[in-house]
Enzyme design. Structure first.
Site, PDB file in Angstrom:
ATOM      1  N   SER A 114       0.998  -0.971  -0.011  1.00 16.99           N
ATOM      2  CA  SER A 114       0.109  -0.025  -0.116  1.00 16.99           C
ATOM      3  C   SER A 114       0.972   1.326  -0.010  1.00 16.99           C
ATOM      4  CB  SER A 114      -0.784   0.000   1.070  1.00 16.99           C
ATOM      5  OG  SER A 114      -1.373   0.958   1.694  1.00 16.99           O
ATOM      6  N   GLU A 116      -0.148   3.712   2.050  1.00 22.80           N
ATOM      7  CA  GLU A 116       0.119   4.059   3.411  1.00 22.80           C
ATOM      8  C   GLU A 116       1.740   3.733   3.916  1.00 22.80           C
ATOM      9  OE1 GLU A 116      -1.659   5.552   5.639  1.00 22.80           O
ATOM     10  OE2 GLU A 116      -2.681   6.082   3.997  1.00 22.80           O
ATOM     11  N   TYR A 138      -2.157   0.599  10.281  1.00 22.37           N
ATOM     12  CA  TYR A 138      -1.866  -0.230   8.708  1.00 22.37           C
ATOM     13  C   TYR A 138      -1.153  -0.203   8.076  1.00 22.37           C
ATOM     14  CZ  TYR A 138      -4.183  -0.809   4.585  1.00 22.37           C
ATOM     15  OH  TYR A 138      -4.243  -1.100   2.900  1.00 22.37           O
TER      16      TYR A 138
HETATM   17  P1  GDP Z   1      -7.675   5.300   2.705  1.00 24.19           P
HETATM   18  O1  GDP Z   1      -7.117   6.349   1.728  1.00 24.19           O
HETATM   19  O2  GDP Z   1      -7.726   4.430   1.978  1.00 24.19           O
HETATM   20  O3  GDP Z   1      -7.810   5.299   3.932  1.00 24.19           O
HETATM   21  O4  GDP Z   1      -9.288   5.497   1.474  1.00 24.19           O
HETATM   22  P2  GDP Z   1     -10.316   6.150   1.612  1.00 24.19           P
HETATM   23  O5  GDP Z   1     -11.174   6.350   0.044  1.00 24.19           O
HETATM   24  O6  GDP Z   1     -11.080   6.209   3.114  1.00 24.19           O
HETATM   25  O7  GDP Z   1     -10.244   7.926   1.894  1.00 24.19           O
HETATM   26  C1  GDP Z   1      -9.902   8.726   2.010  1.00 24.19           C
HETATM   27  C2  GDP Z   1      -9.146  10.158   2.132  1.00 24.19           C
HETATM   28  O8  GDP Z   1     -10.268  11.017   2.147  1.00 24.19           O
HETATM   29  C3  GDP Z   1      -8.697  10.352   3.348  1.00 24.19           C
HETATM   30  O9  GDP Z   1      -7.622  11.784   2.886  1.00 24.19           O
HETATM   31  C4  GDP Z   1      -9.998  11.681   4.072  1.00 24.19           C
HETATM   32  O10 GDP Z   1      -9.401  11.861   4.696  1.00 24.19           O
HETATM   33  C5  GDP Z   1     -10.277  11.854   2.827  1.00 24.19           C
HETATM   34  N1  GDP Z   1     -11.520  11.882   3.066  1.00 24.19           N
HETATM   35  C6  GDP Z   1     -12.791  12.715   3.846  1.00 24.19           C
HETATM   36  N2  GDP Z   1     -13.899  13.042   3.572  1.00 24.19           N
HETATM   37  C7  GDP Z   1     -14.319  11.853   3.599  1.00 24.19           C
HETATM   38  C8  GDP Z   1     -15.108  10.296   4.112  1.00 24.19           C
HETATM   39  O11 GDP Z   1     -16.857  11.189   4.452  1.00 24.19           O
HETATM   40  N3  GDP Z   1     -14.544   9.754   3.883  1.00 24.19           N
HETATM   41  C9  GDP Z   1     -13.702   8.975   4.227  1.00 24.19           C
HETATM   42  N4  GDP Z   1     -13.738   7.811   3.943  1.00 24.19           N
HETATM   43  N5  GDP Z   1     -12.315   9.299   3.585  1.00 24.19           N
HETATM   44  C10 GDP Z   1     -13.094  11.154   4.252  1.00 24.19           C
END
Ligand code: GDP
Length: 312
Positions: A114, A116, A138
């Site tokens: 990832s 991440e 993670y």
């Molecule tokens: P991740 O990158 O694997 O955590 O995947 P996500 O699809 O959860 O995307 C997260 C990104 O979108 C992060 O930067 C969050 O801060 C931003 N974000 C903004 N609003 C939201 C929301 O309502 N839900 C989620 N999941 N992420 C959000």
């Protein structure tokens, strides 16, 4: 050729299984509980927190290709469940590597890593050689799994990790921001919902089509020389741009329809999470086929169809 796909009921597992079946491979996939899987896939139960079940699945499959995709995927949850996250990602990867190479030393193994892992890399976009300083449990677990892959590779195993940035499809669950936004835009367009409630609209992500990254996974295991590759679009976009794209696809103006709720806002990130997939493009000849706009428009279309069917 016989392929084992862990997590075959998930977004990536099901997309990859479909590609493998199209190429004429036999596919065995692990599932944790009863769930729909692509037709033609043989399934076996395995739980990442139960090493015996994993060993049993890997030994039983005796696969030439092993794609280890199963993992907890929702990053913020790793703060609530750090031990389970670490075990399910890092320890389970050790079991897979050990069992797969014992069953078939020449097996080619793909591990889903990832973006991440980079965390506070201090450089953006990140490439394979960028510093890896993960900032979430993670990310730390994914880095441990990546390094396990490297040490097995140093001992002669054919192990490659795809360092995957965000990748989406109409199979993405709604807790992820892309699906939440496409679903919300569709629901507002159909008059089923008034507003969309989100977190940080300035947050930056590098979004690709999941199918495109799974095609890259196939190219990776087809190489004689195993190695790790960043797989990403190379372009950072804000959640705000995501909203604009999804609402445009639904024929809507987002003005006045999006509200920020601090409950969804995460701690700020210092290094924008954007990947540089130049190495994959050069060495694998990989090219993404789906643009961001097409991806989001497809997801919005699926959500409009689903919601119309549901409300009919
Ligand atoms: P991740 O990158 O694997 O955590 O995947 P996500 O699809 O959860 O995307 C997260 C990104 O979108 C992060 O930067 C969050 O801060 C931003 N974000 C903004 N609003 C939201 C929301 O309502 N839900 C989620 N999941 N992420 C959000």
């Amino acid at each position: 050729m016989r392929a084992l796909v862990t997590g075959v009921a998930g977004q990536d597992g099901s997309l990859l299984a479909e590609l493998l079946l199209q190429e004429g491979h036999e596919v065995v996939g692990t599932i944790r509980r009863d769930a729909p899987t692509p037709p033609g896939v043989e399934t076996v139960y395995a739980d990442l927190l139960d090493p015996d079940s994993l060993r049993h699945a890997v030994a039983g499959a005796a696969a030439d290709r092993v794609f280890h995709l199963a993992a907890p995927t929702f990053v913020p949850e790793s703060w609530a469940q750090p031990v389970e996250t670490f075990t399910a990602i890092a320890a389970a990867t050790a079991v897979i590597l050990d069992a797969a190479t014992a069953a078939r030393p020449e097996a080619r193994i793909f591990l889903a890593s990832s973006g991440e892992v980079f965390g506070d890399a201090c450089e953006s976009p990140q490439r394979e050689s960028s510093p890896m300083r993960p900032r979430t449990p993670y990310g730390v677990a994914k880095l441990a799994a990546l390094q396990l892959g490297r040490v097995w590779r140093e001992r002669g195993a054919h192990v490659s990790s795809g360092i995957l940035y965000n990748h989406e499809s109409e199979r993405r669950p709604e807790r992820f921001v892309t699906r939440k936004v496409t679903r919300g835009a569709a629901a507002i367009a159909l008059g089923l919902q008034d507003e969309l409630v989100l977190g940080d609209l300035d947050a930056v992500r590098d979004w690709s089509a999941a199918r495109d990254l799974m095609r890259a996974a196939l190219l990776m295991v087809a190489q004689d020389e195993p190695r790790d590759y960043v797989l990403a679009s190379g372009r950072g976009r804000t959640v705000h741009e995501l909203v604009a794209t999804a609402f445009a696809a639904a024929g809507l103006d987002p003005e006045g329809r999006v509200r920020v709720d601090p409950a969804f806002v995460r701690p700020p990130e210092t290094t924008p999470q954007v990947g540089d997939a130049s190495l994959a493009r050069e060495r694998l000849g990989w090219e993404p086929a789906t643009s961001f706009e097409e991806l989001i428009a497809q997801m919005v279309r699926t959500d409009l169809d689903d919601l119309r069917r549901g409300s009919a």
